[in-house]
Write a protein that holds these residues in place. Structure first.
Motif, short mmCIF file in Angstrom:
data_model
loop_
_atom_site.label_atom_id
_atom_site.label_comp_id
_atom_site.label_asym_id
_atom_site.label_seq_id
_atom_site.Cartn_x
_atom_site.Cartn_y
_atom_site.Cartn_z
N GLU A 8 74.24 -1.83 107.07
CA GLU A 8 75.60 -2.41 107.77
C GLU A 8 76.01 -3.60 107.02
O GLU A 8 77.15 -4.17 107.00
CB GLU A 8 75.38 -2.72 109.16
CG GLU A 8 75.44 -1.38 110.06
CD GLU A 8 75.11 -1.77 111.39
OE1 GLU A 8 75.36 -2.73 111.73
OE2 GLU A 8 74.82 -0.72 112.15
N ILE A 11 79.14 -3.09 104.22
CA ILE A 11 80.26 -2.70 104.83
C ILE A 11 81.15 -3.82 104.50
O ILE A 11 81.09 -4.97 105.13
CB ILE A 11 80.16 -2.16 106.23
CG1 ILE A 11 79.20 -0.80 106.30
CG2 ILE A 11 81.54 -1.90 106.83
CD1 ILE A 11 78.94 -0.43 107.64
N ILE A 12 82.57 -3.60 104.12
CA ILE A 12 83.77 -4.65 104.12
C ILE A 12 84.71 -3.64 104.90
O ILE A 12 84.99 -2.69 104.64
CB ILE A 12 83.71 -5.00 102.74
CG1 ILE A 12 84.27 -3.88 101.68
CG2 ILE A 12 82.68 -5.91 102.21
CD1 ILE A 12 84.75 -4.21 100.33
N THR A 13 85.57 -4.80 105.28
CA THR A 13 86.75 -4.09 106.10
C THR A 13 87.90 -4.73 105.25
O THR A 13 88.34 -5.99 105.09
CB THR A 13 86.85 -4.41 107.39
OG1 THR A 13 85.80 -4.01 108.11
CG2 THR A 13 88.10 -4.10 108.09
N GLU A 16 92.79 -2.80 109.00
CA GLU A 16 92.06 -2.60 110.32
C GLU A 16 91.53 -1.42 110.67
O GLU A 16 90.33 -1.23 111.18
CB GLU A 16 93.45 -2.92 111.36
CG GLU A 16 93.70 -4.25 111.57
CD GLU A 16 94.84 -4.57 112.50
OE1 GLU A 16 95.08 -3.36 113.27
OE2 GLU A 16 95.45 -5.37 112.63
N THR A 18 90.32 0.74 108.14
CA THR A 18 89.43 1.40 107.06
C THR A 18 88.36 0.46 106.64
O THR A 18 88.31 -0.60 106.29
CB THR A 18 90.12 1.69 105.66
OG1 THR A 18 91.22 2.65 106.00
CG2 THR A 18 89.24 2.41 104.42
N LYS A 19 87.09 1.17 106.86
CA LYS A 19 85.90 0.21 106.52
C LYS A 19 85.18 1.10 105.37
O LYS A 19 85.42 2.15 105.02
CB LYS A 19 84.75 0.48 107.59
CG LYS A 19 85.13 -0.40 108.64
CD LYS A 19 84.15 -0.56 109.83
CE LYS A 19 84.52 -1.59 110.89
NZ LYS A 19 83.53 -1.50 111.94
N TRP A 20 84.86 0.17 104.28
CA TRP A 20 84.44 0.60 102.93
C TRP A 20 82.89 0.12 103.13
O TRP A 20 82.56 -1.02 103.34
CB TRP A 20 84.94 -0.09 101.75
CG TRP A 20 86.50 0.24 101.82
CD1 TRP A 20 87.74 -0.12 102.60
CD2 TRP A 20 87.16 1.39 101.05
NE1 TRP A 20 88.96 0.30 102.37
CE2 TRP A 20 88.30 1.35 101.27
CE3 TRP A 20 86.53 2.19 99.95
CZ2 TRP A 20 89.43 2.27 100.71
CZ3 TRP A 20 87.47 3.05 99.49
CH2 TRP A 20 88.98 2.95 99.68
N VAL A 21 82.06 0.96 102.31
CA VAL A 21 80.59 0.60 102.23
C VAL A 21 80.21 0.90 100.64
O VAL A 21 80.53 1.87 100.00
CB VAL A 21 79.82 1.71 103.15
CG1 VAL A 21 80.07 3.29 102.64
CG2 VAL A 21 78.44 1.20 103.15
N TYR A 69 82.58 0.80 95.96
CA TYR A 69 82.70 1.38 97.35
C TYR A 69 83.40 2.49 97.61
O TYR A 69 84.15 2.53 96.84
CB TYR A 69 83.62 0.20 98.00
CG TYR A 69 82.80 -1.31 98.20
CD1 TYR A 69 82.17 -1.71 99.06
CD2 TYR A 69 82.54 -2.22 97.23
CE1 TYR A 69 81.29 -2.75 99.27
CE2 TYR A 69 82.06 -3.38 97.02
CZ TYR A 69 81.28 -3.68 98.17
OH TYR A 69 80.45 -4.92 98.33
N LEU A 72 83.72 4.43 104.81
CA LEU A 72 82.50 4.73 105.47
C LEU A 72 82.24 6.15 105.76
O LEU A 72 81.30 6.70 105.72
CB LEU A 72 82.35 3.72 106.54
CG LEU A 72 81.31 4.03 107.74
CD1 LEU A 72 79.93 3.61 107.12
CD2 LEU A 72 81.46 3.11 108.89
#
Length: 98
Positions: A8, A11-13, A16, A18-21, A69, A72
């Motif tokens: 966790e 993870i970057i956002t 609003e 989309t979260k990228w990992v 990245y 997620l």
């Protein structure tokens, strides 16, 4: 290229919705570009973050990590594709230990 296990903290956002990992790291820009192209060819969105410290003329170890990245929701698919299809490179060597 080094695959990065899901965490966790990785993870970057960027927006609003989309979260990228972080899925992979490399110290070789050519290898990182090949990895990015491979994922894009498989229709997996991705982007690279180049953390090279430009104040040094010689890039070693953690001063030049390139991070890749993916969203997620496709992390596991990207991880599995990279794990089974891409060969490791000399950049996997721990430079700090040489």
């Amino acid at each position: 290229m080094n695959l990065v296990e899901y965490n966790e903290r990785n993870i970057i956002t960027l927006s609003e919705d989309t979260k990228w990992v972080l899925v992979a790291e490399d110290i070789d820009s050519v290898s990182a570009s090949i990895t990015q192209a491979f994922l894009e060819d498989k229709e997996i969105p991705c982007f690279m973050v180049n953390q090279m410290d430009r104040s040094f003329t010689v890039m070693l170890g953690k001063n030049c990590v390139i991070k890749i990245y993916v969203p997620l929701d496709v992390y596991q698919q990207a991880y599995d594709l990279l794990d089974t299809n891409l060969l490791t490179t000399d950049s996997d060597i721990e430079i700090e230990n040489i």
